[in-house]
Scaffold this motif. Structure first.
Motif, mmCIF file in Angstrom:
data_model
loop_
_atom_site.group_PDB
_atom_site.id
_atom_site.type_symbol
_atom_site.label_atom_id
_atom_site.label_comp_id
_atom_site.label_asym_id
_atom_site.label_seq_id
_atom_site.Cartn_x
_atom_site.Cartn_y
_atom_site.Cartn_z
ATOM 1 N N ASN A 146 0.832 -1.207 0.000
ATOM 2 C CA ASN A 146 0.000 0.000 0.000
ATOM 3 C C ASN A 146 0.868 1.259 0.000
ATOM 4 O O ASN A 146 0.624 2.213 -0.747
ATOM 5 C CB ASN A 146 -0.920 0.015 1.212
ATOM 6 N N ASP A 147 1.890 1.269 0.862
ATOM 7 C CA ASP A 147 2.753 2.445 0.983
ATOM 8 C C ASP A 147 3.488 2.746 -0.325
ATOM 9 O O ASP A 147 3.710 3.919 -0.671
ATOM 10 C CB ASP A 147 3.771 2.239 2.101
ATOM 11 N N LEU A 148 3.864 1.707 -1.055
ATOM 12 C CA LEU A 148 4.596 1.878 -2.309
ATOM 13 C C LEU A 148 3.673 2.146 -3.500
ATOM 14 O O LEU A 148 4.152 2.402 -4.613
ATOM 15 C CB LEU A 148 5.444 0.639 -2.595
ATOM 16 N N CYS A 153 -5.357 -1.636 -1.020
ATOM 17 C CA CYS A 153 -6.090 -2.502 -0.088
ATOM 18 C C CYS A 153 -6.523 -1.683 1.119
ATOM 19 O O CYS A 153 -5.720 -1.406 2.016
ATOM 20 C CB CYS A 153 -5.200 -3.678 0.344
ATOM 21 N N ALA A 154 -7.791 -1.315 1.144
ATOM 22 C CA ALA A 154 -8.307 -0.458 2.215
ATOM 23 C C ALA A 154 -8.523 -1.216 3.519
ATOM 24 O O ALA A 154 -8.575 -0.603 4.588
ATOM 25 C CB ALA A 154 -9.608 0.191 1.771
ATOM 26 N N ASP A 155 -8.653 -2.516 3.454
ATOM 27 C CA ASP A 155 -8.975 -3.308 4.644
ATOM 28 C C ASP A 155 -8.049 -4.526 4.697
ATOM 29 O O ASP A 155 -8.443 -5.641 4.357
ATOM 30 C CB ASP A 155 -10.433 -3.747 4.591
ATOM 31 N N PRO A 156 -6.795 -4.339 5.123
ATOM 32 C CA PRO A 156 -5.839 -5.445 5.114
ATOM 33 C C PRO A 156 -6.276 -6.653 5.939
ATOM 34 O O PRO A 156 -5.998 -7.792 5.552
ATOM 35 C CB PRO A 156 -4.564 -4.812 5.686
ATOM 36 N N TRP A 157 -6.957 -6.428 7.056
ATOM 37 C CA TRP A 157 -7.322 -7.566 7.903
ATOM 38 C C TRP A 157 -8.320 -8.487 7.207
ATOM 39 O O TRP A 157 -8.211 -9.713 7.304
ATOM 40 C CB TRP A 157 -7.876 -7.080 9.242
ATOM 41 N N THR A 158 -9.277 -7.913 6.504
ATOM 42 C CA THR A 158 -10.220 -8.752 5.769
ATOM 43 C C THR A 158 -9.511 -9.469 4.626
ATOM 44 O O THR A 158 -9.794 -10.639 4.341
ATOM 45 C CB THR A 158 -11.384 -7.905 5.234
ATOM 46 N N ALA A 159 -8.585 -8.791 3.982
ATOM 47 C CA ALA A 159 -7.806 -9.431 2.923
ATOM 48 C C ALA A 159 -7.015 -10.617 3.468
ATOM 49 O O ALA A 159 -6.983 -11.695 2.855
ATOM 50 C CB ALA A 159 -6.859 -8.411 2.285
ATOM 51 N N ILE A 160 -6.395 -10.436 4.619
ATOM 52 C CA ILE A 160 -5.620 -11.522 5.233
ATOM 53 C C ILE A 160 -6.530 -12.699 5.565
ATOM 54 O O ILE A 160 -6.176 -13.860 5.334
ATOM 55 C CB ILE A 160 -4.889 -11.011 6.486
ATOM 56 N N ALA A 161 -7.698 -12.408 6.115
ATOM 57 C CA ALA A 161 -8.631 -13.490 6.455
ATOM 58 C C ALA A 161 -9.020 -14.280 5.213
ATOM 59 O O ALA A 161 -9.101 -15.517 5.241
ATOM 60 C CB ALA A 161 -9.866 -12.919 7.136
ATOM 61 N N ALA A 162 -9.250 -13.583 4.120
ATOM 62 C CA ALA A 162 -9.634 -14.269 2.888
ATOM 63 C C ALA A 162 -8.488 -15.106 2.337
ATOM 64 O O ALA A 162 -8.678 -16.264 1.937
ATOM 65 C CB ALA A 162 -10.083 -13.242 1.846
ATOM 66 N N VAL A 216 -5.904 -7.741 -2.875
ATOM 67 C CA VAL A 216 -5.232 -6.556 -2.320
ATOM 68 C C VAL A 216 -5.170 -5.412 -3.324
ATOM 69 O O VAL A 216 -4.566 -4.373 -3.051
ATOM 70 C CB VAL A 216 -3.818 -6.885 -1.806
ATOM 71 N N GLY A 217 -5.814 -5.581 -4.472
ATOM 72 C CA GLY A 217 -5.844 -4.500 -5.449
ATOM 73 C C GLY A 217 -4.497 -4.219 -6.069
ATOM 74 O O GLY A 217 -4.109 -3.040 -6.244
#
Length: 221
Positions: A146-148, A153-162, A216-217
């Motif tokens: 995201n920083d780069l 990815c606005a919601d990293p925790w949901t992405a990780i869960a998926a 994660v887009g």
């Protein structure tokens, strides 16, 4: 029968054989469905053989849950170290490691994620710490992406869960070609009739890495 344990655990003599028997039975029947006598009868030994290694069935089960989660974390860490600096490559490597473990050792993976209520408070803390370390690896990669500007990815925790859920579910429905005879593989055998019997682990690693990057887009090609 799929592989029951990674080589470093399976090679540990009588203890390795006990762990393998426990993986097979606990995965098929759950914690409450397996007795000490079931475990030792499966090996053709007396119950005293188990108590020489573990104080109780609960201790044996807790050790398996911990070892499985340690293995997942260690494989993800190793994959990340080999991936290079690009966040997309790093996320793909983490996904590859997760998918490979859950498809290569589906019964061991089943134990990694079930019957946590059977763990003591101290055993649960050990497992939770290992799982958090694995999650933190993925969170760091997504945040850096995201920083780069590589990810959106606005919601990293949901992405990780998926993304983590890919592996958990794969252990339920996937078996490598020619390996559908374990006691938990009834649904996996059904799935193979739908998707064809020749889908390999490498196929799934590639597919799920692509899905992870979409989640994660990823802004790459």
């Amino acid at each position: 029968m799929p592989e029951l344990l990674p080589p470093q655990l399976a090679a540990d003599g009588a203890k390795g054989r006990l762990l393998a028997a426990a993986v097979e039975l606990f995965a098929a029947r759950g914690y409450h469905g397996v007795s000490v006598r079931d475990l030792t009868a499966h090996l053709g030994v007396q119950p005293s053989s188990l108590y020489a290694k573990y104080a109780s069935k609960a201790e044996l089960f807790s050790e398996l849950v911990f070892l499985a989660n340690e293995e997942i974390r260690d494989r993800m860490r190793a994959g990340l170290l080999e991936a290079g600096p690009d966040p997309a490559d790093q996320l793909a490597a983490l996904t590859h490691a997760n998918v490979e473990f859950h498809t290569t050792y589906p019964l061991f993976a089943t134990i990694a994620h079930n019957d946590f209520a059977m763990l003591t408070e101290s055993a649960l803390r050990r497992v939770a710490a290992s799982r958090k370390e694995a999650i933190d690896l993925m969170r760091a990669v997504i945040d850096r992406g995201n920083d780069l500007g590589a990810f959106d990815c606005a919601d990293p925790w949901t992405a990780i869960a998926a993304i983590a859920g890919f592996g958990i579910r794969l252990a339920v429905w996937y078996r490598p070609p020619g390996h559908t005879t374990d006691a938990t593989a009834g649904f996996a055998a059904e799935v193979q009739t739908w998707m064809g019997p020749d889908r390999t682990i490498e196929d799934l690693k590639t597919t799920y890495a692509t899905y992870s990057l979409r989640i994660v887009g990823w802004r790459g090609e």
